[in-house]
Design an enzyme around this catalytic site. Structure first.
Site, PDB file in Angstrom:
ATOM      1  N   TYR A  44      -5.891  19.996  15.862  1.00 36.40           N
ATOM      2  CA  TYR A  44      -5.819  18.846  14.948  1.00 36.40           C
ATOM      3  C   TYR A  44      -4.761  17.853  15.420  1.00 36.40           C
ATOM      4  CZ  TYR A  44      -4.339  16.033  10.971  1.00 36.40           C
ATOM      5  OH  TYR A  44      -3.963  14.979  10.180  1.00 36.40           O
TER       6      TYR A  44
ATOM      7  N   SER B  53      -0.045  11.109  12.241  1.00 35.41           N
ATOM      8  CA  SER B  53       0.646  12.109  11.431  1.00 35.41           C
ATOM      9  C   SER B  53       1.971  12.485  12.073  1.00 35.41           C
ATOM     10  CB  SER B  53      -0.249  13.347  11.353  1.00 35.41           C
ATOM     11  OG  SER B  53       0.480  14.436  10.861  1.00 35.41           O
TER      12      SER B  53
ATOM     13  N   LYS C  40      -4.841  13.730  17.044  1.00 35.03           N
ATOM     14  CA  LYS C  40      -4.057  12.554  16.635  1.00 35.03           C
ATOM     15  C   LYS C  40      -3.351  11.946  17.846  1.00 35.03           C
ATOM     16  CE  LYS C  40      -5.121  12.600  12.357  1.00 35.03           C
ATOM     17  NZ  LYS C  40      -6.033  11.573  11.848  1.00 35.03           N
TER      18      LYS C  40
ATOM     19  N   GLY D 179     -11.959   9.589   0.445  1.00 28.92           N
ATOM     20  CA  GLY D 179     -11.046  10.731   0.538  1.00 28.92           C
ATOM     21  C   GLY D 179      -9.737  10.469  -0.197  1.00 28.92           C
TER      22      GLY D 179
HETATM   23  P1  NAD Z   1      -9.643  13.551   3.174  1.00 34.25           P
HETATM   24  O1  NAD Z   1     -10.408  14.701   3.745  1.00 34.25           O
HETATM   25  O2  NAD Z   1      -9.387  13.558   1.702  1.00 34.25           O
HETATM   26  O3  NAD Z   1     -10.373  12.181   3.549  1.00 34.25           O
HETATM   27  C1  NAD Z   1     -11.098  12.001   4.731  1.00 34.25           C
HETATM   28  C2  NAD Z   1     -12.409  11.337   4.359  1.00 34.25           C
HETATM   29  O4  NAD Z   1     -13.152  11.109   5.554  1.00 34.25           O
HETATM   30  C3  NAD Z   1     -13.282  12.203   3.451  1.00 34.25           C
HETATM   31  O5  NAD Z   1     -13.746  11.421   2.367  1.00 34.25           O
HETATM   32  C4  NAD Z   1     -14.436  12.643   4.351  1.00 34.25           C
HETATM   33  O6  NAD Z   1     -15.629  12.791   3.621  1.00 34.25           O
HETATM   34  C5  NAD Z   1     -14.488  11.511   5.367  1.00 34.25           C
HETATM   35  N1  NAD Z   1     -14.983  11.903   6.695  1.00 34.25           N
HETATM   36  C6  NAD Z   1     -14.590  12.946   7.451  1.00 34.25           C
HETATM   37  N2  NAD Z   1     -15.240  12.946   8.639  1.00 34.25           N
HETATM   38  C7  NAD Z   1     -16.042  11.852   8.624  1.00 34.25           C
HETATM   39  C8  NAD Z   1     -16.946  11.289   9.548  1.00 34.25           C
HETATM   40  N3  NAD Z   1     -17.175  11.871  10.738  1.00 34.25           N
HETATM   41  N4  NAD Z   1     -17.608  10.147   9.224  1.00 34.25           N
HETATM   42  C9  NAD Z   1     -17.388   9.562   8.023  1.00 34.25           C
HETATM   43  N5  NAD Z   1     -16.558  10.057   7.091  1.00 34.25           N
HETATM   44  C10 NAD Z   1     -15.885  11.183   7.393  1.00 34.25           C
HETATM   45  O7  NAD Z   1      -8.278  13.456   3.983  1.00 34.25           O
HETATM   46  P2  NAD Z   1      -6.967  12.603   3.669  1.00 34.25           P
HETATM   47  O8  NAD Z   1      -5.909  13.545   3.263  1.00 34.25           O
HETATM   48  O9  NAD Z   1      -7.296  11.444   2.830  1.00 34.25           O
HETATM   49  O10 NAD Z   1      -6.610  12.122   5.145  1.00 34.25           O
HETATM   50  C11 NAD Z   1      -7.030  10.868   5.656  1.00 34.25           C
HETATM   51  C12 NAD Z   1      -6.540  10.697   7.071  1.00 34.25           C
HETATM   52  O11 NAD Z   1      -5.119  10.829   7.105  1.00 34.25           O
HETATM   53  C13 NAD Z   1      -7.084  11.762   8.037  1.00 34.25           C
HETATM   54  O12 NAD Z   1      -7.346  11.135   9.271  1.00 34.25           O
HETATM   55  C14 NAD Z   1      -5.921  12.731   8.159  1.00 34.25           C
HETATM   56  O13 NAD Z   1      -5.953  13.409   9.401  1.00 34.25           O
HETATM   57  C15 NAD Z   1      -4.725  11.793   8.062  1.00 34.25           C
HETATM   58  N6  NAD Z   1      -3.518  12.472   7.602  1.00 34.25           N
HETATM   59  C16 NAD Z   1      -3.552  13.165   6.429  1.00 34.25           C
HETATM   60  C17 NAD Z   1      -2.398  13.836   6.008  1.00 34.25           C
HETATM   61  C18 NAD Z   1      -2.413  14.648   4.731  1.00 34.25           C
HETATM   62  O14 NAD Z   1      -1.520  15.479   4.552  1.00 34.25           O
HETATM   63  N7  NAD Z   1      -3.355  14.450   3.815  1.00 34.25           N
HETATM   64  C19 NAD Z   1      -1.223  13.756   6.765  1.00 34.25           C
HETATM   65  C20 NAD Z   1      -1.232  13.017   7.948  1.00 34.25           C
HETATM   66  C21 NAD Z   1      -2.392  12.372   8.359  1.00 34.25           C
END
Ligand code: NAD
Ligand code: UDP
Length: 336
Positions: A150, A126, A154, A12
């Site tokens: 969501y 987050s 967290k 991701g």
């Molecule tokens: P993203 O969707 O790009 O990456 C998440 C990855 O996890 C994806 O590749 C997806 O295929 C994989 N995935 C999802 N569910 C899964 C499961 N059950 N089993 C295996 N793989 C699974 O998201 P991101 O932006 O890289 O975010 C990563 C983490 O950071 C998440 O937990 C998100 O909640 C947290 N986060 C993101 C942000 C943001 O703004 N991007 C902000 C705060 C926290």
């Protein structure tokens, strides 16, 4: 000998950049991802950047057998857990999917770690857990409150980690509270690929600058902020990735610890600041219209970064111009 790190969600957005940073810091990475929001191509891109192919297991974090197999096949020292669903709006429509992926998924992963006696865990939390901030900048002591499923996932996982830490000795846990990750790797080989209409500001702005969407809707210009538009702490995803390497170093040096730390720059920028900077770096026009506030949005939010500096010796180094330049380069590279 290089330590093996399991990175869930490593294909991701944040996970792929962190995998690059970990490999460049000398760690061996095994990515576990079910590819529900990413693709195999990302792993090849990581290899193109670092010259090292990360290990890859296509599996779901809720699959105990798959997790056991990974822990048996690789001598994993630490887990960095990104996998999960992240769209706030969708979480209000499909709450059970969110609790299942994010809460149950984390529990399954922690159970498998317990079985395999792995006790170093870094969790993607987050700034959403702070709700509507009562004071700025936001310190880690700020009370938590959430307004959507969501955010609640967290908060619950943060609490589960605290319970585990209290119940068993030897856990080294970092709960990292991200502010607003944006930008892309400077190579433009990896970045954020939102499916459908982007929810977040930066990818939306990039698509308008590219001519793929006609107009940015700015959600409200009547907030109590300098120009009336919402203010956020945008952080370059490579800075965020380095924050994870720093958190891993930190954990490795502790006998046991439960660290909760903000990862932001400490600076707030408005929607209009972002639009102007994006126009400057892309030399493209970003048309916008002011529309009503988006339900659930807060006026302003930025981090107190003192604890991250103190505990991790880490601070963000890239400014909003670099964030916009890298996002733009990625947008150009993605567009056929
Ligand atoms: P993203 O969707 O790009 O990456 C998440 C990855 O996890 C994806 O590749 C997806 O295929 C994989 N995935 C999802 N569910 C899964 C499961 N059950 N089993 C295996 N793989 C699974 O998201 P991101 O932006 O890289 O975010 C990563 C983490 O950071 C998440 O937990 C998100 O909640 C947290 N986060 C993101 C942000 C943001 O703004 N991007 C902000 C705060 C926290
Ligand atoms: N925003 C906007 N138009 C959009 C997307 C976002 O005006 O199409 C604003 C939003 O109201 C907020 C800021 O941009 O003030 C950042 O929003 P984003 O969804 O990226 O992050 P979050 O709200 O989760 O902090």
């Amino acid at each position: 000998m290089a330590l093996n790190v399991l990175v869930t969600g490593g294909a991701g957005f944040i996970g792929s950049h962190t995998t690059v940073a970990l490999q460049q810091a000398g760690y061996q990475v095994v990515v576990l991802d079910n590819l529900c929001n990413s693709s195999l191509a990302v792993l090849q891109r990581i290899e193109q950047i670092t010259g090292i192919a990360p290990g890859f297991v296509q599996a779901d974090i809720r699959d105990q057998h798959a997790l056991e197999a990974v822990f048996q096949a690789h001598k994993i020292s630490a887990v960095i857990h990104f996998a999960g669903l992240k769209a706030v709006g969708e979480s209000t429509q499909k709450p059970l999917d969110y609790y299942d992926n994010n809460v149950n998924g984390s529990v399954q992963l922690l159970l498998a770690m317990q079985q395999a006696k792995i006790k170093t865990f870094i969790f993607s939390s987050s700034a959403t857990v702070y709700g509507d901030p009562q004071e700025l900048p936001i310190t880690e002591q700020h009370p938590r409150s959430v307004t959507n499923p969501y955010g609640h996932t967290k908060l619950v996982v943060e609490d589960i980690l605290e319970s585990i830490y209290k119940a068993e000795t030897g856990w080294r846990i970092a709960r990292l509270r991200y502010f607003n990750p944006v930008g892309a790797h400077p190579s433009a080989l990896i970045g954020e690929s939102p499916q459908g209409v982007p929810n977040n500001l930066m990818p939306y702005v990039a698509q308008v600058a590219m001519g793929q969407r006609s107009t940015l809707q700015i959600f409200g210009n009547d907030y109590d902020t300098p120009d009336g538009t919402g203010v956020r702490d945008y952080i370059h995803v490579m800075d965020l990735a380095q924050g994870h390497v720093a958190a891993l170093h930190y954990c490795q040096q502790q006998e046991q610890d439960l660290l909760t730390v903000n990862l932001g720059t400490g600076q707030g920028y408005s929607v209009l600041d972002m639009v102007r900077t994006f126009e400057e770096v892309s030399q493209a026009k970003v048309d916008y219209e002011i529309v009503a506030r988006r339900a659930g949005d807060i006026a302003a939010c930025w981090a107190d970064t003192t604890l991250a500096k103190q505990k991790l010796g880490w601070q963000a180094s890239k400014n909003i111009k670099t964030m916009c330049e890298d996002a733009w380069r990625w947008q150009l590279a993605m567009t056929p």
